[in-house]
Write an enzyme that holds these catalytic residues in place. Structure first.
Site, PDB file in Angstrom:
ATOM      1  N   HIS A   1      -9.390  -3.439  10.307  1.00 16.60           N
ATOM      2  CA  HIS A   1      -9.380  -3.288   8.846  1.00 16.60           C
ATOM      3  C   HIS A   1      -9.877  -4.548   8.132  1.00 16.60           C
ATOM      4  O   HIS A   1     -10.249  -4.471   6.963  1.00 16.60           O
ATOM      5  CB  HIS A   1      -7.961  -2.989   8.344  1.00 16.60           C
ATOM      6  CG  HIS A   1      -7.648  -1.538   8.208  1.00 16.60           C
ATOM      7  ND1 HIS A   1      -8.501  -0.633   7.600  1.00 16.60           N
ATOM      8  CD2 HIS A   1      -6.546  -0.819   8.571  1.00 16.60           C
ATOM      9  CE1 HIS A   1      -7.942   0.564   7.600  1.00 16.60           C
ATOM     10  NE2 HIS A   1      -6.759   0.487   8.192  1.00 16.60           N
TER      11      HIS A   1
ATOM     12  N   ALA B   1       2.058   0.242  10.641  1.00 16.25           N
ATOM     13  CA  ALA B   1       1.673  -1.165  10.481  1.00 16.25           C
ATOM     14  C   ALA B   1       0.803  -1.273   9.245  1.00 16.25           C
ATOM     15  O   ALA B   1       0.338  -0.273   8.705  1.00 16.25           O
ATOM     16  CB  ALA B   1       0.918  -1.649  11.712  1.00 16.25           C
ATOM     17  N   MET B   2       0.564  -2.517   8.799  1.00 18.44           N
ATOM     18  CA  MET B   2      -0.156  -2.741   7.546  1.00 18.44           C
ATOM     19  C   MET B   2      -1.098  -3.922   7.688  1.00 18.44           C
ATOM     20  O   MET B   2      -0.719  -4.978   8.170  1.00 18.44           O
ATOM     21  CB  MET B   2       0.873  -2.983   6.422  1.00 18.44           C
ATOM     22  CG  MET B   2       0.256  -3.227   5.063  1.00 18.44           C
ATOM     23  SD  MET B   2      -0.685  -1.795   4.491  1.00 18.44           S
ATOM     24  CE  MET B   2      -1.948  -2.632   3.538  1.00 18.44           C
ATOM     25  N   GLU B   3      -2.345  -3.718   7.201  1.00 19.40           N
ATOM     26  CA  GLU B   3      -3.434  -4.672   7.446  1.00 19.40           C
ATOM     27  C   GLU B   3      -3.564  -5.781   6.420  1.00 19.40           C
ATOM     28  O   GLU B   3      -4.653  -6.340   6.258  1.00 19.40           O
ATOM     29  CB  GLU B   3      -4.763  -3.905   7.507  1.00 19.40           C
ATOM     30  CG  GLU B   3      -5.270  -3.347   6.162  1.00 19.40           C
ATOM     31  CD  GLU B   3      -4.900  -1.914   5.871  1.00 19.40           C
ATOM     32  OE1 GLU B   3      -5.594  -1.275   5.065  1.00 19.40           O
ATOM     33  OE2 GLU B   3      -3.916  -1.423   6.456  1.00 19.40           O
ATOM     34  N   ASN B   4      -2.504  -6.155   5.688  1.00 22.71           N
ATOM     35  CA  ASN B   4      -2.606  -7.224   4.684  1.00 22.71           C
ATOM     36  C   ASN B   4      -3.482  -8.358   5.208  1.00 22.71           C
ATOM     37  O   ASN B   4      -3.354  -8.761   6.355  1.00 22.71           O
ATOM     38  CB  ASN B   4      -1.222  -7.801   4.375  1.00 22.71           C
ATOM     39  CG  ASN B   4      -0.175  -6.726   4.227  1.00 22.71           C
ATOM     40  OD1 ASN B   4      -0.255  -5.892   3.351  1.00 22.71           O
ATOM     41  ND2 ASN B   4       0.802  -6.722   5.125  1.00 22.71           N
TER      42      ASN B   4
ATOM     43  N   GLU C   1      -9.693   4.507   6.332  1.00 21.79           N
ATOM     44  CA  GLU C   1      -8.821   4.943   7.428  1.00 21.79           C
ATOM     45  C   GLU C   1      -9.546   5.801   8.471  1.00 21.79           C
ATOM     46  O   GLU C   1      -9.353   5.617   9.665  1.00 21.79           O
ATOM     47  CB  GLU C   1      -7.587   5.678   6.884  1.00 21.79           C
ATOM     48  CG  GLU C   1      -6.644   4.784   6.097  1.00 21.79           C
ATOM     49  CD  GLU C   1      -6.107   3.588   6.876  1.00 21.79           C
ATOM     50  OE1 GLU C   1      -6.242   3.546   8.118  1.00 21.79           O
ATOM     51  OE2 GLU C   1      -5.554   2.670   6.230  1.00 21.79           O
TER      52      GLU C   1
ATOM     53  N   GLU D   1       0.853  -1.189   0.000  1.00 20.15           N
ATOM     54  CA  GLU D   1       0.000   0.000   0.000  1.00 20.15           C
ATOM     55  C   GLU D   1       0.890   1.240   0.000  1.00 20.15           C
ATOM     56  O   GLU D   1       1.852   1.303   0.762  1.00 20.15           O
ATOM     57  CB  GLU D   1      -0.900   0.020   1.246  1.00 20.15           C
ATOM     58  CG  GLU D   1      -1.925   1.143   1.178  1.00 20.15           C
ATOM     59  CD  GLU D   1      -2.877   1.173   2.379  1.00 20.15           C
ATOM     60  OE1 GLU D   1      -3.704   2.085   2.444  1.00 20.15           O
ATOM     61  OE2 GLU D   1      -2.787   0.291   3.250  1.00 20.15           O
TER      62      GLU D   1
ATOM     63  N   HIS E   1      -6.476  -1.446  15.417  1.00 27.59           N
ATOM     64  CA  HIS E   1      -6.713  -0.765  14.136  1.00 27.59           C
ATOM     65  C   HIS E   1      -6.510  -1.713  12.953  1.00 27.59           C
ATOM     66  O   HIS E   1      -7.379  -1.828  12.079  1.00 27.59           O
ATOM     67  CB  HIS E   1      -5.763   0.433  14.029  1.00 27.59           C
ATOM     68  CG  HIS E   1      -5.882   1.221  12.763  1.00 27.59           C
ATOM     69  ND1 HIS E   1      -6.613   2.392  12.682  1.00 27.59           N
ATOM     70  CD2 HIS E   1      -5.373   1.022  11.519  1.00 27.59           C
ATOM     71  CE1 HIS E   1      -6.538   2.863  11.444  1.00 27.59           C
ATOM     72  NE2 HIS E   1      -5.788   2.050  10.718  1.00 27.59           N
ATOM     73  N   GLU E   2      -5.368  -2.396  12.928  1.00 27.32           N
ATOM     74  CA  GLU E   2      -5.079  -3.262  11.777  1.00 27.32           C
ATOM     75  C   GLU E   2      -6.029  -4.457  11.741  1.00 27.32           C
ATOM     76  O   GLU E   2      -6.450  -4.882  10.665  1.00 27.32           O
ATOM     77  CB  GLU E   2      -3.623  -3.726  11.792  1.00 27.32           C
ATOM     78  CG  GLU E   2      -2.587  -2.601  11.833  1.00 27.32           C
ATOM     79  CD  GLU E   2      -2.755  -1.535  10.759  1.00 27.32           C
ATOM     80  OE1 GLU E   2      -3.294  -1.824   9.676  1.00 27.32           O
ATOM     81  OE2 GLU E   2      -2.352  -0.380  11.005  1.00 27.32           O
TER      82      GLU E   2
END
Length: 887
Positions: free
Chosen positions: A304, A265-268, A323, A124, A300-301
């Site tokens: 998502h 962080a990233m919600e993959n 977001e 992303e 949060h992640e």
């Protein structure tokens, strides 16, 4: 240089082709990685004969096949950003592309890269195009399989999205894993991790009885520090089921910890990737603030999975759809697990400190921007935090149950789709059978509205009137603004400090009766959506003090006719604790601004005794939450005060804030000392609200006392530093001591480094503490720290701590001689060659250069011009620097 291309929301077109399924194969190597991509393609519209254009950056194309046959060179075109298949077959077809990439050389940390020996991805917003040629846009959703091959000794763990369906050994000491994700997703949610990792494993049983395996992967030495993150994940899964009825949809959920990561962080899908500081925590190495951040970001992640993954964005302009909504959800989660008022105060403080200035500067944009050059630059406090405030307004208008109905309808309509902000608005309004006139302006207008209010009481008719007017300031590209829909939560407080019952309101020719199931109403929400509007409250037996914008019901600046005595009265009595804090903040801001004017005119500074008494009574009030007291006795930040001045004066604001802090410490010394003593504890560290509140109050008082720089208060802070059994108290004592230049400061900083030099996250805190310091001439210290063996320009966390931290000290960054500007200008150009995303975040510190006096403007402008004219400048930095110059 060729000027980068601007992309506009109004030019959105549906994709000509859809991707139904994507099979990826990775052969991970030390020198190169081979990626094979097999895609089932179908036309987006019947009978399309358009070329198929794929995005790609820094790729070496090895082969391209359509329906199993190699394409001839005249049938496709490749340039530095695209691969175009000129004449694809009609109907559905299979596309196979093989590329070669070099993750070990990828310092941008987007796409596939290496971090401390492990392979890792960040896709992303537009990183997938650095892995293979693809329609790299969020409205192209497909199911994915991913086969990973790698050396078994170097990379024993192979992870991707979804479920592991096959694994085994291969010749030559290699092994493979095959992952399948049954849910359609856009390319930005693809993830791959390979390396030497250990995991903490746990499980969660969902509300329908599915047992989900939970794993947090990290290098072995950090495994013990993942317990709090696992607690946070399980708490988030339970909360989302209870509050929103949302259940996890796979049998496995992985989190991977990476030291080098651009984002937090990233919600993959099912494979979240986190920067280390947002997972790893132990009482000895992490503060209460770190623990709270981990709880919020893990939440949060995870959230998502529904608000972002199951329902995603049609295009990147809609980013706030996922977001803003998910920040709101994580704020609510943290509020429910902690203290709601304190969390609200923290969130509003963040909005005012970071978002208000953005909304008043050259980078001002609506929560849904109209255009961008580089999407990475729009992962902003406006899109996220102001976006969350816009979502919160729906809840304010419709109540918790109405908001839940809107969410339910949103998922019912849009699960598995890529949608827009209008779709969310429609679901909220339709579920509640209500329209919110001009509410969509929040998505399209930039700038912070200012709401002015004047009040009057008529004793003969027992009515109380509130007259509101609103103005949204001009912002770049939007000189003229329309009125906004602003929900204003109001209570009226009588002379004894009690809320008055509200029975009816007259406005706009209508009389509205206020009842709630026969119960009296003490707070009501006024719908203010015109340029000017008056609301008249009936049956008000005495002149009240209005409590306006309770709970901060809209992200606006409020300019009211409340007197100083009204504000002291609300500080002592308001039942809305947020507004109680706010009354103190308004008093503090007024006091600071008047003292700044005195300082500029070289008058003697003196503190209003009523202000000191007001804070003393808060400090002594045992009925109040201790963390609330800590927030209530903390002065507004320098940036917030500079933001309210026609010409920002960092030296005057710094001098005044320092004066008030020391004067309060002097006059409240006995109270502060007893508060420190009474809030010591020898109990083992626990992360719960009462313990955190106790530490917060103690540490706030200690910082006040240490500012006096007297032998007894310095000794007190030093004893606290030495006796601390957790990082929260040790670091707070270190920070308290670090306010004053001198031998004690230097010795304690060195002692702290020697103790923690082997823990890179603690060392980042040590960098940040020194960088943000207001001690005179700090730029030289920060310059020196750039050469420190523990500093690494390739690690975003270290850059944010040291360079970002320095930009957060107004008095040093805006030094009159321009040394702070020169330092940042040079660093930005160095950074841009390594990691453009991080460089553009740093250059943003220049964006409001026009707010300062002429000599500072000239010095900052010279640096921006130097940056913009540099050879080979990235689009990321060019966009921010050029827009800042153009303002």
């Amino acid at each position: 240089m060729d000027l980068p291309k601007e992309i506009f929301l109004k030019e959105y077109k549906k994709p000509d082709y859809l991707f139904d399924s994507v099979n990826l194969e990775f052969q991970l190597g030390e020198d190169k990685t081979i990626v094979t991509s097999k895609i089932a393609v179908s036309p987006g519209t019947e009978g399309t004969s358009s070329p198929l254009t794929l995005h790609g950056r820094d790729l070496k194309l090895l082969s391209i096949k359509v329906n199993g046959k190699d394409l001839k060179s005249e049938d496709y075109m490749v340039d530095s950003r695209h691969l175009t298949v000129s004449r694809p077959p009609g109907g559905t077809f299979n596309l196979e592309i093989v590329t070669e990439i070099y993750p070990q050389l990828n310092t941008s940390l987007e796409g596939l890269y290496k971090s401390t020996g492990n392979f890792c991805t960040q896709c992303e917003a537009e990183g997938f195009r650095k892995i293979t040629y693809f329609q790299d846009r969020p409205d192209v959703m497909a199911t994915y399989t991913c086969r990973i091959e790698a050396d078994k000794t170097l990379y024993p763990v192979l992870l991707s999205n979804g479920n592991l369906i096959e694994q085994g050994d291969l010749e030559g000491g290699k092994h493979y894993a095959l992952w399948e994700d049954p849910f359609k997703k856009p390319s930005y949610l693809f993830a791959l991790v390979a390396g030497q990792l250990d995991c903490r494993e746990d499980s969660f049983t969902t509300c329908s009885g599915r047992k989900v395996t939970l794993r947090i992967w990290t290098p072995g030495q950090d495994l013990a520090k993942t317990a709090h993150a696992m607690y946070s994940l399980k708490a988030a899964m339970k909360w989302d089921e209870e509050v929103f009825g949302l259940e996890y949809d796979l049998d496995l959920f992985n989190i991977v910890v990476v030291p080098d990561f651009n984002m937090g962080a990233m919600e993959n899908k099912s494979l979240n990737i986190f920067q280390s500081r947002l997972v790893l925590a132990s009482p000895e190495t992490a503060t209460d603030g770190d623990y709270a951040a981990i709880l919020g970001v893990v939440g949060h992640e995870y959230f998502h999975n529904w608000t972002g993954n199951r329902v995603t964005c049609r295009d990147w302009f809609q980013l706030t759809l996922k977001e803003g909504l998910t920040v709101f959800r994580d704020q609510e989660f943290s509020s429910d697990l902690g203290c709601r008022t304190v969390k609200r105060i923290a969130d509003v403080s963040k909005l005012r400190t970071y978002q208000f200035p953005q909304d008043a500067g050259p980078m001002a944009h609506p929560i849904r921007p109209h255009s961008y050059i580089k999407m990475d630059n729009f992962y902003t406090v406006t899109v996220y935090e102001k976006g969350a405030e816009v979502v919160r307004m729906y809840k304010t208008m419709f109540g918790a149950s109405g908001f839940r109905k809107g969410m339910d309808l949103y998922f019912q309509r849009h699960d598995g789709q890529a949608v827009t902000c209008e779709d969310f608005y429609a679901a909220m309004c339709d579920a509640n059978n209500t329209q919110l006139p001009n509410f969509l302006q929040w998505y399209s207008q930039a700038g912070t509205p200012t709401v002015k209010v004047s009040s009057s009481y008529d004793a003969s008719s027992q009515t109380f009137s509130l007259k509101f007017s609103q103005e949204v300031p001009p912002t770049p590209g939007q000189p003229v603004k329309e009125p906004m829909f602003i929900p204003i939560a109001v209570g009226l407080v009588d002379s004894t400090g009690k809320d008055m019952p509200l029975t009816s309101i007259y406005s706009d020719g209508m009389l509205q009766s206020l009842t709630s199931d026969g119960q009296p109403v003490f707070t009501t929400v006024l719908q203010f959506n015109k340029k000017e509007e008056e609301f008249i409250f009936n049956n008000i037996p005495e002149k009240p003090v209005p409590s306006l914008l309770r709970g901060y019901s809209a992200p606006v600046r409020l300019d009211s006719d409340l007197t100083e005595s009204d504000l002291f009265f609300l500080l002592a009595n308001d039942s809305d604790e947020f507004n109680r804090w706010e009354a103190g903040q308004v008093l503090s801001r007024k006091l600071m601004l008047s003292l700044v004017a005195d300082f500029q005119q070289q008058k003697t500074l003196a503190l209003n005794p009523k202000f000191v008494d007001g804070l003393r009574s808060i400090l002594r009030n045992t009925s109040l939450d201790k963390e609330f007291i800590a927030k209530a006795i903390t002065l507004p930040g320098q940036g917030e005060i500079m933001d309210m001045m026609p010409v920002a004066d960092p030296d005057a604001v710094h001098a005044v804030r320092t004066f008030i802090k020391k004067e309060l410490a002097l006059q409240l010394k006995d109270d502060l000392l007893s508060t420190v003593t009474n809030n010591r504890s020898s109990e083992a560290y626990t992360f719960n609200h009462d313990s955190m509140a106790r530490r917060a109050l103690k540490n706030t008082c200690l910082a006040y006392l240490a500012s006096l720089n007297e032998p007894d208060t310095t000794e007190l802070a030093f004893v606290e530093y030495k006796s601390a059994t957790n990082m929260t108290e040790q670091f707070a004592a270190l920070a308290a001591l670090s306010q004053n230049p001198g031998q004690v400061r230097d010795d304690t900083l060195l002692d702290f480094y020697n103790k923690w030099q082997h823990d890179y996250l603690v060392v980042s805190k040590w960098f940040a503490l020194q960088a943000t310091s207001d001690i005179p001439g700090n730029v030289a210290n920060v310059q020196k720290l750039l050469g420190h063996p523990a500093f690494d320009m390739r690690n975003p966390n270290k850059v944010y701590s040291l360079i970002g931290g320095f930009c957060g000290s107004p008095v040093n960054f805006h030094a009159k001689d321009g040394s702070g500007y020169k330092f940042l200008g040079e660093v930005v150009l160095q950074l841009d060659k390594i990691n453009p995303q991080v460089a553009s975040r740093m250059v943003s510190a220049f964006s409001r250069w026009r707010r300062y006096d002429e000599s500072r403007q000239a010095l900052a402008k010279a640096q921006l011009e130097m940056i913009v004219s540099a050879n080979g400048l990235s689009e990321n930095v060019y966009e921010i620097a050029s827009k800042s110059l153009a303002a």
